[in-house]
Design a protein around this motif. Sequence first.
Motif, mmCIF file in Angstrom:
data_model
loop_
_atom_site.group_PDB
_atom_site.id
_atom_site.type_symbol
_atom_site.label_atom_id
_atom_site.label_comp_id
_atom_site.label_asym_id
_atom_site.label_seq_id
_atom_site.Cartn_x
_atom_site.Cartn_y
_atom_site.Cartn_z
ATOM 1 N N ALA A 23 -1.600 14.909 54.369
ATOM 2 C CA ALA A 23 -1.413 16.003 53.413
ATOM 3 C C ALA A 23 -0.957 15.514 52.044
ATOM 4 O O ALA A 23 -1.065 16.248 51.051
ATOM 5 C CB ALA A 23 -0.414 17.003 53.967
ATOM 6 N N SER A 24 -0.460 14.278 51.978
ATOM 7 C CA SER A 24 0.009 13.739 50.690
ATOM 8 C C SER A 24 -1.126 13.221 49.822
ATOM 9 O O SER A 24 -0.916 12.914 48.644
ATOM 10 C CB SER A 24 1.013 12.605 50.935
ATOM 11 O OG SER A 24 0.359 11.440 51.440
ATOM 12 N N LEU A 25 -2.339 13.126 50.375
ATOM 13 C CA LEU A 25 -3.472 12.620 49.600
ATOM 14 C C LEU A 25 -3.939 13.670 48.594
ATOM 15 O O LEU A 25 -3.788 14.878 48.824
ATOM 16 C CB LEU A 25 -4.623 12.254 50.549
ATOM 17 C CG LEU A 25 -4.316 11.165 51.573
ATOM 18 C CD1 LEU A 25 -5.491 10.983 52.517
ATOM 19 C CD2 LEU A 25 -3.979 9.853 50.880
ATOM 20 N N PRO A 26 -4.515 13.247 47.480
ATOM 21 C CA PRO A 26 -4.951 14.196 46.451
ATOM 22 C C PRO A 26 -5.869 15.280 47.008
ATOM 23 O O PRO A 26 -6.852 14.990 47.689
ATOM 24 C CB PRO A 26 -5.706 13.300 45.459
ATOM 25 C CG PRO A 26 -5.094 11.951 45.622
ATOM 26 C CD PRO A 26 -4.762 11.839 47.082
ATOM 27 N N GLY A 27 -5.512 16.535 46.756
ATOM 28 C CA GLY A 27 -6.332 17.658 47.163
ATOM 29 C C GLY A 27 -6.230 18.054 48.615
ATOM 30 O O GLY A 27 -6.883 19.016 49.051
ATOM 31 N N MET A 28 -5.407 17.357 49.409
ATOM 32 C CA MET A 28 -5.384 17.604 50.852
ATOM 33 C C MET A 28 -4.243 18.520 51.304
ATOM 34 O O MET A 28 -4.302 19.078 52.396
ATOM 35 C CB MET A 28 -5.303 16.278 51.621
ATOM 36 C CG MET A 28 -6.567 15.447 51.534
ATOM 37 S SD MET A 28 -8.032 16.287 52.225
ATOM 38 C CE MET A 28 -8.925 16.706 50.694
ATOM 39 N N ARG A 29 -3.214 18.689 50.481
ATOM 40 C CA ARG A 29 -2.081 19.503 50.930
ATOM 41 C C ARG A 29 -2.509 20.920 51.293
ATOM 42 O O ARG A 29 -2.111 21.459 52.323
ATOM 43 C CB ARG A 29 -1.006 19.570 49.846
ATOM 44 C CG ARG A 29 0.229 20.358 50.267
ATOM 45 C CD ARG A 29 1.100 20.718 49.068
ATOM 46 N NE ARG A 29 2.312 21.431 49.466
ATOM 47 C CZ ARG A 29 2.361 22.720 49.740
ATOM 48 N NH1 ARG A 29 1.255 23.463 49.685
ATOM 49 N NH2 ARG A 29 3.509 23.298 50.072
ATOM 50 N N GLU A 30 -3.327 21.552 50.463
ATOM 51 C CA GLU A 30 -3.671 22.953 50.663
ATOM 52 C C GLU A 30 -4.623 23.158 51.832
ATOM 53 O O GLU A 30 -4.702 24.255 52.370
ATOM 54 C CB GLU A 30 -4.294 23.528 49.378
ATOM 55 C CG GLU A 30 -3.404 23.432 48.159
ATOM 56 C CD GLU A 30 -2.056 24.125 48.384
ATOM 57 O OE1 GLU A 30 -2.065 25.291 48.819
ATOM 58 O OE2 GLU A 30 -1.017 23.486 48.159
ATOM 59 N N ARG A 31 -5.358 22.119 52.217
ATOM 60 C CA ARG A 31 -6.338 22.302 53.296
ATOM 61 C C ARG A 31 -5.947 21.570 54.579
ATOM 62 O O ARG A 31 -6.768 21.372 55.457
ATOM 63 C CB ARG A 31 -7.734 21.882 52.837
ATOM 64 C CG ARG A 31 -7.906 20.434 52.412
ATOM 65 C CD ARG A 31 -9.370 20.123 52.057
ATOM 66 N NE ARG A 31 -9.850 20.850 50.905
ATOM 67 C CZ ARG A 31 -10.835 21.759 50.941
ATOM 68 N NH1 ARG A 31 -11.456 22.020 52.081
ATOM 69 N NH2 ARG A 31 -11.213 22.394 49.860
ATOM 70 N N THR A 32 -4.662 21.168 54.674
ATOM 71 C CA THR A 32 -4.178 20.441 55.855
ATOM 72 C C THR A 32 -3.079 21.219 56.559
ATOM 73 O O THR A 32 -2.163 21.736 55.916
ATOM 74 C CB THR A 32 -3.643 19.050 55.460
ATOM 75 O OG1 THR A 32 -4.689 18.287 54.868
ATOM 76 C CG2 THR A 32 -3.106 18.311 56.678
ATOM 77 N N ILE A 33 -3.180 21.286 57.878
ATOM 78 C CA ILE A 33 -2.072 21.755 58.714
ATOM 79 C C ILE A 33 -1.470 20.511 59.353
ATOM 80 O O ILE A 33 -2.106 19.859 60.184
ATOM 81 C CB ILE A 33 -2.543 22.755 59.782
ATOM 82 C CG1 ILE A 33 -3.173 23.978 59.123
ATOM 83 C CG2 ILE A 33 -1.363 23.162 60.674
ATOM 84 C CD1 ILE A 33 -3.749 24.989 60.116
ATOM 85 N N LEU A 34 -0.278 20.165 58.930
ATOM 86 C CA LEU A 34 0.394 18.947 59.370
ATOM 87 C C LEU A 34 1.245 19.251 60.594
ATOM 88 O O LEU A 34 2.069 20.179 60.578
ATOM 89 C CB LEU A 34 1.265 18.410 58.232
ATOM 90 C CG LEU A 34 2.189 17.228 58.538
ATOM 91 C CD1 LEU A 34 1.388 16.005 58.950
ATOM 92 C CD2 LEU A 34 3.061 16.914 57.331
ATOM 93 N N LEU A 35 1.059 18.475 61.658
ATOM 94 C CA LEU A 35 1.819 18.647 62.890
ATOM 95 C C LEU A 35 2.691 17.417 63.124
ATOM 96 O O LEU A 35 2.251 16.288 62.931
ATOM 97 C CB LEU A 35 0.878 18.823 64.092
ATOM 98 C CG LEU A 35 -0.263 19.825 63.964
ATOM 99 C CD1 LEU A 35 -1.066 19.870 65.260
ATOM 100 C CD2 LEU A 35 0.241 21.212 63.592
ATOM 101 N N ASN A 36 3.921 17.658 63.565
ATOM 102 C CA ASN A 36 4.810 16.549 63.879
ATOM 103 C C ASN A 36 5.909 17.053 64.798
ATOM 104 O O ASN A 36 5.966 18.239 65.109
ATOM 105 C CB ASN A 36 5.390 15.928 62.596
ATOM 106 C CG ASN A 36 5.708 14.455 62.750
ATOM 107 O OD1 ASN A 36 6.103 13.999 63.816
ATOM 108 N ND2 ASN A 36 5.546 13.686 61.680
ATOM 109 N N GLY A 37 6.777 16.148 65.235
ATOM 110 C CA GLY A 37 7.830 16.550 66.151
ATOM 111 C C GLY A 37 8.811 15.431 66.413
ATOM 112 O O GLY A 37 8.864 14.437 65.676
ATOM 113 N N PHE A 38 9.563 15.569 67.490
ATOM 114 C CA PHE A 38 10.706 14.702 67.753
ATOM 115 C C PHE A 38 10.592 13.920 69.054
ATOM 116 O O PHE A 38 11.431 13.076 69.343
ATOM 117 C CB PHE A 38 11.983 15.559 67.763
ATOM 118 C CG PHE A 38 12.195 16.292 66.473
ATOM 119 C CD1 PHE A 38 12.934 15.725 65.453
ATOM 120 C CD2 PHE A 38 11.610 17.536 66.259
ATOM 121 C CE1 PHE A 38 13.106 16.386 64.246
ATOM 122 C CE2 PHE A 38 11.776 18.200 65.049
ATOM 123 C CZ PHE A 38 12.527 17.627 64.043
ATOM 124 N N SER A 39 9.560 14.191 69.847
ATOM 125 C CA SER A 39 9.475 13.629 71.196
ATOM 126 C C SER A 39 9.443 12.112 71.220
ATOM 127 O O SER A 39 10.134 11.480 72.022
ATOM 128 C CB SER A 39 8.223 14.172 71.900
ATOM 129 O OG SER A 39 8.333 15.546 72.124
#
Length: 399
Positions: free
Chosen positions: A221-237
């Motif tokens: 999502a940090s790449l140019p133009g990608m924030r608005e079209r990205t759903i970023l998933l992450n967690g703690f496992s």
Amino acid sequence: MSTGKWTDYINPAVRNIPPSGIRRFFDLAAEMEGVISLGVGEPDFVTPWHIRESCIYSLHRGRTSYTSNHGLLELREEIAGYLAGQGVRYDPRKEILVTVGVSEALDLALRTVVSPGDEVIIPTPCYVSYIPCTSLAGGVPVTVATSMEDRFRLTADKLEAVITPRSKALLLCFPNNPTGAVMDRESLLQIAEVVQKHDLLVISDEIYDRLTYTGQHTCFASLPGMRERTILLNGFSKAYAMTGWRLGYAAAHEDFIAAMTKIHQYTMLCAPITAQVAALEALQNGKSAMEKMVAHYNRRRRLVLQGFKEIGLPCFEPGGAFYAFPYIGHTGLTASEFAENLLLEEKVAVIPGDVFGPGGEHCIRCSYASSVEDLTEAINRMGRFIKRKGLSKSRVVYI
């Protein structure tokens, strides 16, 4: 329902999904004594004490209520701070949703953006839930096989080749489960160009982001133009050894998060408050313990790679996660035959690569989230097994 079969009542989308190929080998191993398992994608560490202690204290204080559907605001603020360090900023009030593991976040993302018949492009080998979850959301999984020659990285050319007018989203996972592959920034920029060109959405599962050993992790999502079209998933496992706490999150444009929250509030309501307290402590004070665990994984990674080389298993160097994905095609056995015979003859449990989709047919997944003693013994047993199969090391090429 004239046939009288209860299965006739079951949704065909559910009925037609095969059971997890991983589970079969877990069940076999559970029935045997003396098995060393390299199959479980789970840290062998216990959640650090200070994280557990914070939860005990919160229970003593009576923190046992519901939270906001979105999750504790202070946790979302800490998540936003972490992601800002990855080069992308989100409003913790509107653009972050705390979920019951990354598995729920993935399900919410797919059900939010996929309409019946939409194609979701999935690089393979991939985590076993991606394809069935896409189908359950009404989408059409379109797999793109990566290869050992490309270090199991998705290339822009391969992505371009499978795009059709029905393509809706690209589902990425780097560092990758099951291969351990990573993508450098330049390669991801090329993927981003194709995504932009064809107006695709991206669901980026980055649960292994902190388990990166070669180079630096790049948040898509940090790449140019990608924030608005990205759903970023992450967690703690993975990074904090918190698999059983079941806590993840999604970060995206507020329109996506609002839609995902609609589903979340009618199915889960909210993630457990005690797990959210644990995640907050992990983000605020868990960096040192996390880095020590990652250092242990890295040492085990090198041990496993050297061990595979000595016993005659070609394996590219995984740059992240805690999996190695060695090639076994030169043994004359299929991945399933290799894994089953290894379990029965030497009591070592690994996962056949074909359960992870195209590209994994001639490989096995070995988790090195185990003790050095277990890993060493497992490699010795695998060496005995390969020797009995008459493998000639002269035919082995290392990548």
